[in-house]
Design an enzyme around this catalytic site. Structure first.
Site, short mmCIF file in Angstrom:
data_model
loop_
_atom_site.label_atom_id
_atom_site.label_comp_id
_atom_site.label_asym_id
_atom_site.label_seq_id
_atom_site.Cartn_x
_atom_site.Cartn_y
_atom_site.Cartn_z
N PHE A 130 36.33 35.51 44.43
CA PHE A 130 36.24 35.99 43.04
C PHE A 130 34.79 36.09 42.57
O PHE A 130 34.50 35.85 41.39
CB PHE A 130 37.03 35.10 42.05
CG PHE A 130 38.34 34.56 42.54
CD1 PHE A 130 39.18 35.33 43.32
CD2 PHE A 130 38.75 33.29 42.19
CE1 PHE A 130 40.40 34.84 43.77
CE2 PHE A 130 39.97 32.77 42.63
CZ PHE A 130 40.80 33.56 43.42
N HIS A 131 33.87 36.46 43.46
CA HIS A 131 32.44 36.44 43.14
C HIS A 131 31.85 37.85 43.08
O HIS A 131 30.75 38.09 43.58
CB HIS A 131 31.69 35.59 44.17
CG HIS A 131 32.09 34.17 44.19
ND1 HIS A 131 31.75 33.30 45.20
CD2 HIS A 131 32.83 33.43 43.31
CE1 HIS A 131 32.26 32.10 44.96
NE2 HIS A 131 32.92 32.17 43.81
N THR A 132 32.55 38.79 42.47
CA THR A 132 32.05 40.16 42.39
C THR A 132 30.75 40.22 41.60
O THR A 132 30.64 39.64 40.52
CB THR A 132 33.09 41.05 41.70
OG1 THR A 132 34.38 40.77 42.23
CG2 THR A 132 32.76 42.52 41.90
#
Length: 516
Positions: free
Chosen positions: A449-451
């Protein structure tokens, strides 16, 4: 269309960055701020408050419901990419990990062209944000808005990871945010007395009574307004009507690494060829908008059948992390793993293996990935989400590192410490050979979840914002969120985004240099 009052600053997005900016800018009573958040208010929502059940929020009412583009290198799968749609944004639905990575991660920003952005410039803002349970040190802060704690009664599998790492000769760290990052440690969590510490709770709630702060929830930004090359405000949809709000000083995009570049593209700020393809008039030719998309690939996960009942879920459902190198020749750790107090598997893996009953996971992922993706328009209609493609595994070095990660997890599982907790491997059900391991990586690869990176800071031809976070080619418009990060740090992104927003508040208000 209705036009409402003017504010000095209009902030689009009440997430990890937007709540920080709203709170900090309104510390000056003469500054007026409107904060627009597409989702609902966070207050009174018990599900957002409970650390142990955060994963139940993914794909639910407080998630935008985005998916990455189907990827042939992942057997054609379209990986879900959770993004918070509620005050606090992703800080309201994430795993609550506060991890800052290595100092060189931030020096890399300056090397990439973000002049003045480096570890030395950000450390005061990490410390300013923190209320670390261990007290203030040269590296840690005390008395800041966000309470940071470690598990006080770690789950046995969290302790098992630490002991297993030690058996393999790896370091066990006192603090994962201390001077060293390689090795195992109890996780730092944004949890205070059993409650989630989102930016909505820690920054925004104490500011709610300020008369110079206006918050509008359930208000989805659909466009930016301009007078010539000056951004004058935002059009948003609320209660079925479209409304315009004017920004006297600046508009601040804090909508995240997906929505911020999307709004720029819809406003005609981006690659001219892409804009013309969708009939969007070109306002500013910035081909870097949407490019440089980065994310950390995560394997969901390596599952083991427990010898005994796992008992109640503790902390955030994990509690311990591990950093190591996929190749001894590397200068720094590139692999990261955490424990999961339950099963952790993609639907494809769950269909292939038995992960029912008392199963726990050690989930490895790559924090220094090489694959770079892109975000592009599907339509000029703001209601149509963009195409989001991180191009996972397009660089074969990422695949090789994840395969090495699988092997190390099985090394850990064979230690005395973890063998005492494991009845048998569950998914995969044994150590895999190279060909099988590559197949497992394709089927289990997901996201941390590290866009980030889609509106990168810098001065080159693909830069979108300057080092003061102002969008090139227009005026009175800045971006303050993970999209401006030029090189993704080797860590969870919540802490870096909050530190970035803390510094941005000082840059915008002209008070930088006064943070101790």
């Amino acid at each position: 269309m209705n036009t409402i009052d003017r504010y000095d600053y209009v902030i689009v997005g009440g997430g990890s960055a937007g709540c920080v900016l709203a709170a900090r800018l309104t510390e000056n009573p003469d500054t007026t701020v409107m904060l627009l958040e597409a989702g609902p208010h966070h207050a009174g929502v018990a599900a957002l408050d409970r650390p142990g059940t955060w994963a139940d929020l993914l794909g639910g009412d407080y998630d935008w419901g985005y998916h990455y583009a189907p990827n042939p290198l992942l057997d054609g799968r379209a990986v879900p990419i959770p993004r918070g749609r509620v005050l606090g944004g992703s800080s309201s639905i994430n795993a609550m990990l506060w991890y800052r990575g290595h100092p060189s991660d931030y020096d890399a920003w300056e090397t990439a062209g973000a002049k003045g952005w480096n570890y030395a410039s950000l450390l005061p803002y990490f410390r300013k944000a923190e209320d670390w349970e261990g007290g203030a040190t040269s590296l840690r802060g005390s008395g800041g808005p966000i309470r940071i704690t470690c598990p006080s009664d770690p789950h046995p599998i969290a302790l098992g990871l630490l002991e297993a790492a030690a058996e393999l000769g790896m370091a066990v760290l006192d603090d994962c945010n201390g001077p060293e990052i390689e090795g195992a440690a109890l996780a730092n969590l944004t949890v205070d007395a059993g409650h989630r510490e989102s930016t909505a709770r820690s920054y925004l709630d104490p500011a709610l009574s300020r008369p110079n702060l206006t918050i509008r929830t359930d208000a989805t930004a659909v466009g930016l307004t301009f007078d010539g090359d000056r951004c004058t405000g935002v059009r948003y949809r609320h209660d079925g009507r479209e409304t315009e709000v004017r920004a006297v000083a600046e508009t601040l995009l804090c909508a995240g690494a997906i929505a911020s570049p999307h709004l720029l593209l819809l406003a005609g700020i981006g690659d001219p060829a892409q804009l013309r393809k969708h009939g969007v008039p070109v306002r500013a030719a910035l081909p870097g908008v949407g490019r440089n998309l980065q994310d950390h690939p995560l394997l969901m996960g390596v599952n083991f059948r427990a010898r005994t009942s796992l008992g109640r879920v503790r902390d955030n459902g994990g509690g311990a992390i591990l950093n190591w190198r996929s190749d001894a020749s590397l200068d720094l750790p590139d692999l990261h793993a955490f424990v999961v107090q339950g099963r952790h598997a993609t639907p494809e893996i769950a269909d292939r293996f038995d992960v029912t009953g008392d199963v726990f996971a050690i989930s490895p992922g790559l924090m220094r990935s090489h694959s770079i993706g892109e975000l592009t328009l599907r339509s000029p209609d703001p209601r149509v989400s963009p195409c989001i493609d991180p191009r996972y595994l397009s660089d074969p070095r990422d695949r090789d590192a994840l395969v090495a990660g699988l092997d190390r997890v099985f090394d850990l599982a064979e230690t005395t410490a973890l063998a005492a907790l494991i009845e048998s491997p569950a998914a995969p059900d044994r150590r895999l050979g190279r060909h099988e391991a590559e197949a497992f990586v394709r089927a289990s690869c997901s996201t941390f979840f590290h866009t980030g990176g889609t509106c990168a800071m810098g001065a080159g031809p693909d830069a979108v914002v300057d080092p003061d976070l102002r969008v090139h080619g227009v005026t009175a418009l800045r971006v303050v969120d993970a999209s401006v990060i030029p090189v993704l740090p080797s860590c969870n992104t919540n802490a870096p985004v909050i530190a970035l927003a803390e510094r941005a508040a000082d840059i915008i208000s002209g008070t930088e240099g006064r943070t101790s």
